[in-house]
Design an enzyme around this catalytic site. Structure first.
Site, PDB file in Angstrom:
ATOM      1  N   ASP A   1      -4.200   5.051   6.682  1.00 52.79           N
ATOM      2  CA  ASP A   1      -4.706   6.266   7.324  1.00 52.79           C
ATOM      3  C   ASP A   1      -5.646   5.835   8.464  1.00 52.79           C
ATOM      4  O   ASP A   1      -5.185   5.572   9.578  1.00 52.79           O
ATOM      5  CB  ASP A   1      -5.415   7.068   6.222  1.00 52.79           C
ATOM      6  CG  ASP A   1      -5.680   8.503   6.593  1.00 52.79           C
ATOM      7  OD1 ASP A   1      -5.882   8.767   7.779  1.00 52.79           O
ATOM      8  OD2 ASP A   1      -5.701   9.359   5.706  1.00 52.79           O
TER       9      ASP A   1
ATOM     10  N   GLU B   1       0.835  -1.204   0.000  1.00 54.94           N
ATOM     11  CA  GLU B   1       0.000   0.000   0.000  1.00 54.94           C
ATOM     12  C   GLU B   1       0.871   1.255   0.000  1.00 54.94           C
ATOM     13  O   GLU B   1       2.028   1.209   0.424  1.00 54.94           O
ATOM     14  CB  GLU B   1      -0.872   0.027   1.265  1.00 54.94           C
ATOM     15  CG  GLU B   1      -2.270  -0.492   1.089  1.00 54.94           C
ATOM     16  CD  GLU B   1      -3.173   0.445   0.295  1.00 54.94           C
ATOM     17  OE1 GLU B   1      -2.685   1.343  -0.407  1.00 54.94           O
ATOM     18  OE2 GLU B   1      -4.400   0.257   0.405  1.00 54.94           O
ATOM     19  N   ASP B   2       0.293   2.353  -0.439  1.00 61.19           N
ATOM     20  CA  ASP B   2       1.008   3.623  -0.329  1.00 61.19           C
ATOM     21  C   ASP B   2       0.836   4.227   1.058  1.00 61.19           C
ATOM     22  O   ASP B   2       1.772   4.797   1.621  1.00 61.19           O
ATOM     23  CB  ASP B   2       0.558   4.613  -1.413  1.00 61.19           C
ATOM     24  CG  ASP B   2      -0.947   4.838  -1.426  1.00 61.19           C
ATOM     25  OD1 ASP B   2      -1.698   4.021  -0.851  1.00 61.19           O
ATOM     26  OD2 ASP B   2      -1.390   5.829  -2.024  1.00 61.19           O
TER      27      ASP B   2
ATOM     28  N   PHE C   1      -2.014  16.377   4.600  1.00 64.98           N
ATOM     29  CA  PHE C   1      -2.452  15.833   3.317  1.00 64.98           C
ATOM     30  C   PHE C   1      -1.259  15.769   2.383  1.00 64.98           C
ATOM     31  O   PHE C   1      -0.744  16.791   1.944  1.00 64.98           O
ATOM     32  CB  PHE C   1      -3.573  16.671   2.703  1.00 64.98           C
ATOM     33  CG  PHE C   1      -4.274  15.922   1.614  1.00 64.98           C
ATOM     34  CD1 PHE C   1      -5.411  15.175   1.880  1.00 64.98           C
ATOM     35  CD2 PHE C   1      -3.762  15.916   0.319  1.00 64.98           C
ATOM     36  CE1 PHE C   1      -6.036  14.437   0.886  1.00 64.98           C
ATOM     37  CE2 PHE C   1      -4.384  15.182  -0.688  1.00 64.98           C
ATOM     38  CZ  PHE C   1      -5.518  14.444  -0.399  1.00 64.98           C
TER      39      PHE C   1
HETATM   40  C1  PRP Z   1      -5.903   5.227  -0.236  1.00 66.39           C
HETATM   41  C2  PRP Z   1      -4.751   4.278   0.077  1.00 66.39           C
HETATM   42  C3  PRP Z   1      -5.408   3.196   0.874  1.00 66.39           C
HETATM   43  C4  PRP Z   1      -6.494   3.943   1.612  1.00 66.39           C
HETATM   44  C5  PRP Z   1      -5.982   4.251   2.984  1.00 66.39           C
HETATM   45  O1  PRP Z   1      -6.569   4.754  -1.355  1.00 66.39           O
HETATM   46  O2  PRP Z   1      -4.154   3.777  -1.089  1.00 66.39           O
HETATM   47  O3  PRP Z   1      -5.967   2.187   0.065  1.00 66.39           O
HETATM   48  O4  PRP Z   1      -6.732   5.180   0.919  1.00 66.39           O
HETATM   49  O5  PRP Z   1      -6.980   4.904   3.724  1.00 66.39           O
HETATM   50  P1  PRP Z   1      -7.629   4.292   5.035  1.00 66.39           P
HETATM   51  O6  PRP Z   1      -6.540   3.712   5.874  1.00 66.39           O
HETATM   52  O7  PRP Z   1      -8.277   5.513   5.662  1.00 66.39           O
HETATM   53  O8  PRP Z   1      -8.646   3.274   4.614  1.00 66.39           O
HETATM   54  P2  PRP Z   1      -7.571   5.643  -2.208  1.00 66.39           P
HETATM   55  O9  PRP Z   1      -8.980   5.263  -1.843  1.00 66.39           O
HETATM   56  O10 PRP Z   1      -7.208   7.109  -2.082  1.00 66.39           O
HETATM   57  O11 PRP Z   1      -7.318   5.131  -3.685  1.00 66.39           O
HETATM   58  P3  PRP Z   1      -6.006   5.208  -4.614  1.00 66.39           P
HETATM   59  O12 PRP Z   1      -5.000   4.231  -4.036  1.00 66.39           O
HETATM   60  O13 PRP Z   1      -6.493   4.775  -5.954  1.00 66.39           O
HETATM   61  O14 PRP Z   1      -5.488   6.632  -4.599  1.00 66.39           O
END
Ligand code: PRP
Length: 181
Positions: free
Chosen positions: A109, A105-106, A158
């Site tokens: 949060d 994952e990136d 952010f």
């Molecule tokens: C982001 C990230 C995780 C998630 C983390 O994805 O890649 O999957 O949010 O957030 P959390 O811990 O609050 O659940 P996003 O929905 O922005 O999609 P993306 O990876 O396509 O940018």
């Protein structure tokens, strides 16, 4: 003369620069290589934010690990903030049953996405399932979820770049930076 990457105009500041990212990803790659040495590992990128990190992490894995790659994509239901429910948009091509899985994952949060995704995948009985995230915002957590491999713990700001977006933009930035507001 020292070379310095220009800060993108959308950023108020660089939080993690290219050299620091590169060095830390090499460390993570070495750690994962040690942990899975002699094993077959299925590395699963969670689209889309993980792609830049995943590309570097894969190349930081040593030949001691037999690596296969796959991707998943999920989206949150409208009630994600309260329920944490996710919808699978792209599923694994092959069953993870009996395999050692590493989700990449990136960012973690609230932890709601990975709590739901790991529960879904565990139902398919992998041999093991761990998570590697480039960024972790522990103070934002709404679940007790804790990834095993973390690149950087960051404050609740952010951030964009290195795969992370704002409205699908800025994923291409080579650093992680704080978006101007
Ligand atoms: C982001 C990230 C995780 C998630 C983390 O994805 O890649 O999957 O949010 O957030 P959390 O811990 O609050 O659940 P996003 O929905 O922005 O999609 P993306 O990876 O396509 O940018």
């Amino acid at each position: 003369m020292a070379l310095q990457t220009a800060v993108h105009p959308a950023l108020s500041r660089v939080l993690i620069d290219e050299a620091t990212l590169s060095a830390r990803i090499k460390e993570l790659g070495a750690q994962i290589t040690r942990d899975y040495s002699g094993k077959r590992l299925m590395v699963v990128g969670v689209l889309k934010g993980s792609v830049i990190f995943l590309a570097d992490l894969l190349r930081a894995l040593g030949p001691e690990v037999d690596v296969e790659t796959d991707f998943v994509a999920v989206s949150s239901y409208a009630g994600k903030a309260s329920t944490g429910a996710i919808r699978t948009l792209l599923d694994l091509r092959h069953s993870p049953e009996g395999k050692d899985l590493l989700l990449v994952e990136d960012i973690v949060d609230t932890g709601l996405t990975l709590t739901a995704l790991t529960e879904t995948l565990r139902a398919h009985r992998p041999n093991s399932l761990e998570v590697c995230t480039l960024l972790d915002k522990p103070e934002c957590r709404k679940t007790p979820f804790q990834p095993k491999y973390v690149g950087f713990k960051i404050p609740n700001e952010f951030v964009v770049g290195f795969g992370l977006d704002y409205d699908e933009r800025y994923r291409q930035l080579p650093c992680v930076g704080v978006l101007k507001i």
